[in-house]
Enzyme design. Structure first.
Site, short mmCIF file in Angstrom:
data_model
loop_
_atom_site.label_atom_id
_atom_site.label_comp_id
_atom_site.label_asym_id
_atom_site.label_seq_id
_atom_site.Cartn_x
_atom_site.Cartn_y
_atom_site.Cartn_z
N GLY A 94 12.51 42.02 25.82
CA GLY A 94 13.27 42.67 26.72
C GLY A 94 14.72 41.71 26.85
N PRO A 96 17.63 39.31 28.78
CG PRO A 96 18.82 37.64 28.19
CD PRO A 96 18.79 38.91 27.95
N GLY A 97 16.72 38.70 32.11
CA GLY A 97 16.79 39.21 33.48
C GLY A 97 16.28 40.52 34.04
N GLY A 99 12.81 41.03 34.05
CA GLY A 99 11.51 40.75 34.70
C GLY A 99 10.46 40.64 34.10
CE LYS A 100 12.18 38.62 28.53
NZ LYS A 100 13.41 38.94 28.96
CG HIS A 315 48.89 46.44 29.72
ND1 HIS A 315 49.35 46.03 28.66
CD2 HIS A 315 47.88 46.46 30.06
CE1 HIS A 315 48.11 46.03 27.92
NE2 HIS A 315 47.06 46.12 28.88
CD GLU A 316 46.03 46.56 33.66
OE1 GLU A 316 45.23 47.57 33.70
OE2 GLU A 316 45.88 45.51 32.93
CG ASP A 392 43.86 46.67 26.01
OD1 ASP A 392 42.96 46.76 26.68
OD2 ASP A 392 45.28 46.60 26.47
#
Length: 543
Positions: A94, A96-97, A99-100, A315-316, A392
């Site tokens: 799985g 990373p992170g 829960g293995k 732009h935004e 973009d």
């Protein structure tokens, strides 16, 4: 006699001291040489920091698969009665992170048998043959304590495909892997030893390691879904103080793509934010600020002149107007800001209404169209374009290339062109010929260019038709710096902002806000979140 003793005493002392040091050095050298081949596997005790399956959430199927091993160790007759054989090895795969390692710790807490843990890198040493010796010693310890469990974390450190790399040959890592293969399922076998391994790179593992008889079962531990994220948040919320207004289901909806480690970090960052604001509990706005900080970076009050602010605002505003017009209810605008975050001078954040499991052609085209909105708005309003649209353009080009070459969403049909997934050091070919002709390459380039140009024209028409809304939104951003998604809709529908704009930034960080104003502010923010409706974590358009 006394004279003789006095004369010989210094020589006797020197010889005795040299003998003592020499013998001690030999003993230490012998012990050190022999200890190189000793396994570094550590036996865990179940009393210290015990983790059980109750502490694991978000991966119910993986818990069931691993729980069978614990049940077999507790009651083997139940399975042996009908001839069942417990898997010799379980490989947890799985991102990373997810829960293995946590599941392995839960198995150690639940199982009533010895549990050994070792990292894949612990087999690697500067001396030749030490890795193989440590593998043999680890299994020898296991046989003495059988039945037992051995957990190997990051097994890809020793389990990489043999014969890989430019050098090839009989290197130390291959000897270690060969020893591991023989010990797991060789001539002698290992009854009573169950191997649990974890990796996030299953593609680099040797095929002989993955076959049944060695790792009989592969357990996929993927990123948690909505219900899994809520359960994970409930577990981590027990360790922090949450305000009554915090809705963990809403937090789970607003955090798609977050792993278990990300969610734990989200609540921890929220607690740090609340403590920095001198609060005794975590409020919804603290979680929002922490989520945006994790996803987009922390706000940076960078010194910007009026021209830079205007360019960023247009732009935004271009991104937000295009997305608000073309959105089909799946990816509404969550927030627009011209406050620099991370590497961008501004951000347009979106709030998906569900987890993204597949990519529809219509929505991919909408993403490309939205990505073009910022550059077009700069050109229309400023009469010039800037380098701010570089992210973009890269994103739009990558999506268009995937549509043509990987997903069959073009006039070239459902055919895959090119394969750039191979790695040189996995023993694959260094250079691979194109699996298509030069004429096809020209057609691929033309298709990619056609997709981007079509969406560029589409975005240009949207912004031209909504020129007044674009201007109003840009001026509002220059005034307030940050606006909510509902404000963008109000500008499109009525031409102006109807609802109140909640100030953000330094005003909320002042320590002299009284209790009444703070409580009113919290109610406004919580009601705003309800107005936004369910939606996972905002995705952003780079500025």
């Amino acid at each position: 006699m006394m004279t003789l003793i006095v004369n010989l005493l210094p020589f006797i002392l020197i010889v005795g001291l040299l003998y003592f040091l020499f013998v001690r050095q030999l003993k230490m050298a012998g012990r050190g040489a022999l200890s190189f081949g000793k396994s570094k596997a550590r036996m865990l005790t179940r009393d210290k920091d015990r983790v059980t399956f109750k502490d694991v959430a978000g991966c119910e199927e993986a818990k069931e698969e691993v729980h069978e091993v614990v049940d077999f160790l507790k009651d083997p007759q139940k399975f042996q009665r009908i001839g069942a054989r417990i898997p010799k090895g379980i490989l947890m795969v799985g991102p990373p992170g997810t829960g293995k390692t946590l599941i392995a710790r839960a198995v150690a807490g639940e199982a009533e048998v010895p549990f050994f843990t070792i990292s894949g890198s612990d087999f690697v040493e500067m001396f030749v043959g030490v890795g193989a010796a440590r593998v043999r010693d680890m299994f020898e310890q296991g046989r003495k304590s059988a039945p037992c469990l051995i957990f190997i974390d990051e097994i890809d450190a020793v389990g990489r495909q043999r014969g890989a790399g430019l050098g090839g040959g009989n290197d130390e890592r291959e000897q270690t892997l060969n020893s591991l293969l023989v010990e797991m399922d060789g001539f002698e076998g290992h009854e009573g030893i169950i191997i649990i391994a974890a990796t996030n790179r299953p593609d680099v593992l040797d095929k002989a390691l993955l076959r049944p008889g060695r790792f009989d079962r592969q357990v996929i531990i993927d990123l948690p879904d909505l219900n899994g994220r809520e359960e994970i948040l409930k577990i981590h919320a027990k360790k922090v103080k949450l305000h009554d207004s915090v809705d963990l289901l809403l937090v789970a909806r607003n955090s798609p793509g977050f792993s278990g480690a990300d969610l734990a970090n989200l609540l921890n960052e929220s607690a740090l934010t609340a403590a920095r604001h001198n609060k005794t509990k975590i409020h919804p706005e603290d979680i929002d600020e922490a989520r945006e900080k994790i996803s987009f970076g922390r706000e940076r009050r960078k010194l910007m002149d009026d021209e830079d602010k205007r360019i960023t605002a247009y732009h935004e505003a271009g991104h937000a107007i295009v997305q608000a017009v073309i959105d089909d209810g799946y990816l509404p605008v969550h927030k627009v800001t011209i406050i620099p975050r991370g590497h961008s001078l501004g951000s347009t954040m979106f709030a998906p209404t569900k987890d993204m499991l597949s990519y529809a052609k219509k929505r991919i085209l909408n993403q490309i169209c939205c990505a073009m909105g910022g550059r077009i708005a700069e050109d229309l309003k400023m009469g010039d374009i800037t380098s701010g649209a570089s992210g973009d353009i890269k994103m739009a080009t990558k999506l268009a290339r995937s549509m043509v070459c990987d997903w069959g969403m073009s006039a070239l049909g459902p055919v895959a062109y090119g394969d750039n997934q191979d790695h040189v050091f996995l023993g694959k070919e260094i250079a691979r010929d194109q699996n298509y002709s030069e004429e096809t390459a020209l057609r691929i380039d033309a298709e990619i260019r056609g997709i981007v140009d079509e969406q560029y024209k589409r975005a240009t028409k949207i912004l031209t038709d909504n020129d007044d809304a674009l201007e109003t939104l840009a001026q509002s951003l220059l005034e307030f710096e940050t606006l909510e998604g509902k404000h963008v809709q109000e500008i499109l529908e009525t031409g102006k902002i109807q609802s109140d704009v909640i100030p953000v930034g330094p005003l909320q960080n002042k320590e002299d806000i009284n209790e009444e104003d703070a409580s009113d502010l919290e109610e406004d923010i919580s009601s705003e979140e309800e107005d936004l409706g369910p939606g996972p974590s905002p995705a952003g358009a780079p500025a």
